[in-house]
Design a protein around this motif. Structure first.
Motif, PDB file in Angstrom:
ATOM      1  N   TYR A 112      -5.257   2.880   6.676  1.00 18.00           N
ATOM      2  CA  TYR A 112      -3.815   2.648   6.585  1.00 18.00           C
ATOM      3  C   TYR A 112      -3.150   2.803   7.954  1.00 18.00           C
ATOM      4  CZ  TYR A 112       1.107   3.428   5.809  1.00 18.00           C
ATOM      5  OH  TYR A 112       2.475   3.355   5.908  1.00 18.00           O
ATOM      6  N   ILE A 162       0.837  -1.204   0.000  1.00 12.27           N
ATOM      7  CA  ILE A 162       0.000   0.000   0.000  1.00 12.27           C
ATOM      8  C   ILE A 162       0.870   1.252   0.000  1.00 12.27           C
ATOM      9  CG2 ILE A 162      -1.654   1.353   1.354  1.00 12.27           C
ATOM     10  CD1 ILE A 162      -2.910  -1.297   2.244  1.00 12.27           C
ATOM     11  N   VAL A 183      -4.612   4.142  -4.498  1.00  7.72           N
ATOM     12  CA  VAL A 183      -5.568   3.270  -3.809  1.00  7.72           C
ATOM     13  C   VAL A 183      -6.948   3.912  -3.792  1.00  7.72           C
ATOM     14  CG1 VAL A 183      -6.186   2.228  -1.595  1.00  7.72           C
ATOM     15  CG2 VAL A 183      -3.814   2.131  -2.389  1.00  7.72           C
TER      16      VAL A 183
END
Length: 257
Positions: A56, A33, A41
């Motif tokens: 996150y 990520i 994303v």
């Protein structure tokens, strides 16, 4: 996508191998990520930037506290950890879909000459011995097409199966960490069990055997200073690939492509 009740699985359903795999996969997905970046994303997942950012940091906080031993994690936490890897896997898969499709086609194109050469050599050896595999002969005579290229590659892989299967006996997992070793030994046991059962579809077994054989080769090369190992075929990536094959369905993880 963030509805935990809709994604989390019952903890009791997780095998020990899947739990070891989650502990390997969690930090890797977080790293992916970071590599992809929040803007990408957001663009591909359909989530709001605030939601992606919040998720996150939540995942990063969990990653810092993950133990190495799955037995130290309580059942209620396993439920949440499984949900987390499902969400992260979905984010990474959505952002990586185009790249994965292209990589798959490149892999077929790259392997095709090697596959054809291997099959042609085997055919010639059979011919000199007075025995001919007519299916193999037919494959080699067919005109090239995307479908035929894939079939040719799969035939070469199938014929390598027995050779690679024997090499797995020499795979030494002593240099892997606890979670990696458990996943690899589970994969080796899976291959032995499935080969003995002689299933009709060997696709998954072929893939696991090739990954295990690649891991064996990489572990050998890592002991040789004159044989640098590319990051693309690192031990971590190979073990993650093995775990993905074995446990993706059990964990309900997204599959790109």
């Amino acid at each position: 996508m963030t509805d935990q009740a809709g994604h989390a699985r019952a903890v009791g359903a997780l095998t020990e191998g899947a739990r070891h795999y989650v502990l390997i996969l969690f930090p890797r997905l977080l790293k992916d990520i970071r590599r992809i970046g929040v803007p990408e994303v957001v663009r591909t997942s359909g989530l709001a930037e605030k939601e992606v950012t919040s998720l996150y940091f939540h995942f990063a906080a969990i990653a810092r506290l993950l133990p190495d031993d799955p037995d130290r994690i309580t059942p209620d936490l396993w439920e949440h950890f499984t949900y987390c890897v499902q969400v992260m896997s979905g984010m990474v898969s959505a952002a990586s879909l185009d790249d994965m499709v292209e990589a798959r086609e490149q892999a077929v194109r790259k392997y095709l000459p090697q596959a054809r050469e291997s099959l042609e050599q085997e055919f010639e050896e059979q011919r000199h011995e007075g025995t001919v595999d007519f299916r193999l002969a037919g494959l080699l005579r067919q005109a090239d097409s995307p479908a035929h290229s894939r079939e040719l590659c799969m035939e070469a892989i199938r014929r390598e199966r027995e050779d690679r299967f024997e090499s797995l006996k020499a795979l030494n997992t002593s240099r892997l960490n606890r979670n990696q070793a458990y996943v690899v030994e589970s994969a080796r046991a899976y291959v032995v069990r499935e080969m003995a059962a002689a299933p009709e579809d060997f696709a998954t077994i072929d893939l696991v055997i090739r990954l295990l054989d690649l891991l064996r080769a990489v572990l050998i090369m890592e002991n040789r200073p004159d044989s640098p190992v590319s990051e693309d075929v690192s031990v971590e990536r190979i073990v993650l690939g093995i775990g993905n094959v074995l446990y993706r369905k059990e964990l309900g993880l997204a599959l790109a492509g």
